[in-house]
Motif scaffolding. Sequence first.
Motif, PDB file in Angstrom:
ATOM      1  N   UNK A  36       0.840  -1.199   0.000  1.00 40.85           N
ATOM      2  CA  UNK A  36       0.000   0.000   0.000  1.00 40.85           C
ATOM      3  C   UNK A  36       0.880   1.256   0.000  1.00 40.85           C
ATOM      4  N   UNK A  37       0.663   2.169  -0.962  1.00 37.75           N
ATOM      5  CA  UNK A  37       1.548   3.327  -1.130  1.00 37.75           C
ATOM      6  C   UNK A  37       1.635   4.241   0.091  1.00 37.75           C
ATOM      7  N   UNK A  38       0.521   4.345   0.847  1.00 34.14           N
ATOM      8  CA  UNK A  38       0.515   5.284   1.971  1.00 34.14           C
ATOM      9  C   UNK A  38       1.333   4.797   3.161  1.00 34.14           C
ATOM     10  N   UNK A  39       1.748   3.520   3.139  1.00 34.02           N
ATOM     11  CA  UNK A  39       2.512   3.005   4.283  1.00 34.02           C
ATOM     12  C   UNK A  39       3.712   2.156   3.860  1.00 34.02           C
ATOM     13  N   UNK A  40       3.936   2.010   2.560  1.00 35.06           N
ATOM     14  CA  UNK A  40       4.995   1.126   2.075  1.00 35.06           C
ATOM     15  C   UNK A  40       6.392   1.665   2.401  1.00 35.06           C
ATOM     16  N   UNK A  41       7.287   0.772   2.774  1.00 35.58           N
ATOM     17  CA  UNK A  41       8.680   1.134   3.038  1.00 35.58           C
ATOM     18  C   UNK A  41       9.323   1.711   1.785  1.00 35.58           C
ATOM     19  N   UNK A  42       8.973   1.158   0.628  1.00 32.27           N
ATOM     20  CA  UNK A  42       9.577   1.608  -0.631  1.00 32.27           C
ATOM     21  C   UNK A  42       9.162   3.037  -0.968  1.00 32.27           C
ATOM     22  N   UNK A  43       7.911   3.402  -0.632  1.00 32.31           N
ATOM     23  CA  UNK A  43       7.414   4.744  -0.949  1.00 32.31           C
ATOM     24  C   UNK A  43       8.052   5.799  -0.053  1.00 32.31           C
ATOM     25  N   UNK A  44       8.206   5.467   1.238  1.00 31.02           N
ATOM     26  CA  UNK A  44       8.732   6.456   2.175  1.00 31.02           C
ATOM     27  C   UNK A  44      10.248   6.504   2.177  1.00 31.02           C
ATOM     28  N   UNK A  45      10.888   5.390   1.821  1.00 32.70           N
ATOM     29  CA  UNK A  45      12.345   5.378   1.753  1.00 32.70           C
ATOM     30  C   UNK A  45      13.035   5.330   3.092  1.00 32.70           C
ATOM     31  N   UNK A  46      12.293   5.007   4.164  1.00 37.07           N
ATOM     32  CA  UNK A  46      12.892   4.883   5.492  1.00 37.07           C
ATOM     33  C   UNK A  46      12.938   3.413   5.886  1.00 37.07           C
ATOM     34  N   UNK A  47      14.073   3.009   6.447  1.00 35.27           N
ATOM     35  CA  UNK A  47      14.212   1.625   6.896  1.00 35.27           C
ATOM     36  C   UNK A  47      13.661   1.504   8.312  1.00 35.27           C
ATOM     37  N   UNK A  48      12.357   1.315   8.410  1.00 37.78           N
ATOM     38  CA  UNK A  48      11.757   1.091   9.728  1.00 37.78           C
ATOM     39  C   UNK A  48      10.535   0.183   9.585  1.00 37.78           C
ATOM     40  N   UNK A  49      10.000  -0.228  10.727  1.00 33.90           N
ATOM     41  CA  UNK A  49       8.847  -1.132  10.741  1.00 33.90           C
ATOM     42  C   UNK A  49       7.630  -0.435  11.337  1.00 33.90           C
ATOM     43  N   UNK A  50       7.521   0.862  11.090  1.00 36.11           N
ATOM     44  CA  UNK A  50       6.431   1.637  11.686  1.00 36.11           C
ATOM     45  C   UNK A  50       5.055   1.071  11.314  1.00 36.11           C
ATOM     46  N   UNK A  51       4.925   0.614  10.065  1.00 35.89           N
ATOM     47  CA  UNK A  51       3.617   0.083   9.635  1.00 35.89           C
ATOM     48  C   UNK A  51       3.227  -1.150  10.430  1.00 35.89           C
ATOM     49  N   UNK A  52       4.218  -2.009  10.724  1.00 35.78           N
ATOM     50  CA  UNK A  52       3.930  -3.218  11.514  1.00 35.78           C
ATOM     51  C   UNK A  52       3.370  -2.844  12.879  1.00 35.78           C
ATOM     52  N   UNK A  53       4.004  -1.878  13.547  1.00 32.90           N
ATOM     53  CA  UNK A  53       3.595  -1.549  14.914  1.00 32.90           C
ATOM     54  C   UNK A  53       2.419  -0.564  14.959  1.00 32.90           C
ATOM     55  N   UNK A  54       2.127   0.093  13.811  1.00 30.41           N
ATOM     56  CA  UNK A  54       0.964   0.977  13.763  1.00 30.41           C
ATOM     57  C   UNK A  54      -0.307   0.193  13.440  1.00 30.41           C
ATOM     58  N   UNK A  55      -0.188  -0.768  12.514  1.00 32.09           N
ATOM     59  CA  UNK A  55      -1.373  -1.521  12.090  1.00 32.09           C
ATOM     60  C   UNK A  55      -1.520  -2.860  12.819  1.00 32.09           C
ATOM     61  N   UNK A  56      -0.446  -3.320  13.479  1.00 36.73           N
ATOM     62  CA  UNK A  56      -0.525  -4.573  14.235  1.00 36.73           C
ATOM     63  C   UNK A  56      -1.644  -4.561  15.272  1.00 36.73           C
ATOM     64  N   UNK A  57      -1.750  -3.511  16.108  1.00 40.02           N
ATOM     65  CA  UNK A  57      -2.837  -3.474  17.099  1.00 40.02           C
ATOM     66  C   UNK A  57      -4.226  -3.519  16.470  1.00 40.02           C
ATOM     67  N   UNK A  58      -4.391  -2.893  15.300  1.00 41.67           N
ATOM     68  CA  UNK A  58      -5.702  -2.901  14.640  1.00 41.67           C
ATOM     69  C   UNK A  58      -6.045  -4.317  14.177  1.00 41.67           C
ATOM     70  N   UNK A  59      -5.033  -5.015  13.625  1.00 47.82           N
ATOM     71  CA  UNK A  59      -5.257  -6.413  13.219  1.00 47.82           C
ATOM     72  C   UNK A  59      -5.577  -7.271  14.436  1.00 47.82           C
TER      73      UNK A  59
END
Length: 242
Positions: A36-59
């Motif tokens: 998904x472009x709004x959260x993809x590591x490739x789109x933002x260019x930062x080496x982090x796992x923010x999406x995992x820890x931001x969306x993990x609780x929702x899942x």
Amino acid sequence: MLSIFRKEINSFFNSLIAYLVISVFLTLIGLFLWVFPESSVFEFGFADLESLFAYGPIAFLLLIPAITMRTFAEEKREGTMELLLTRPVKDWEIILGKFLSSLALVLFSLIPTLIYYYSVYNLGNPVGNIDSAAVFTSYIGLFLLGAVFTSIGIFSSAITRNQIVAFIIAVLLCYTLYDGMARAASINFWAAQANILVKLGLSYHYEALSRGLIDSRNVLYFLSIIFIMLLSTRLVLGSRKW
């Protein structure tokens, strides 16, 4: 307790529940992290796992109640709860056996995400340019959050014989504790108590752990909620003697 634990684990892995939960969780997180472009590591260019820890609780908000909804509700519906309670096992052993088996499934769903960490670690420029301390504490925070959701799910399943009702109650309680407190604090009516409401919410303590520093107050908060929910479950089971 070990016999209850083994029975529940075997039950999970002899059905589609374990494989479905783990697959859905990894697929959702993988989509947010890589596609998904709004959260993809490739789109933002930062080496982090923010999406995992931001969306993990929702899942987890949906998947963990799906894991726990059957723990007591199914036993009641099939009439095996009475047989279980007549065996020489204490109520706490039953509760902890079911809680730990469900929590083990949460842990099994997190372990494969280490592949995501390894991938992002190697994508960094230079290689390894990732805040590993923050990732480590975020994993602890996500696991503790999963443990709280599991304890809530166990309690919800204990108060009803209907699995769907148990699922809905667990989702509502988890959401209220995770995000509902912070949203309530934003209402002007509660302005004087806003700071207290925010600190009572799970998201406040979860985000604090994600900053890379383990504060014992945050860990104690999670453990306290788990204890309260399991104690409430014990009271529900004990009510048969009243």
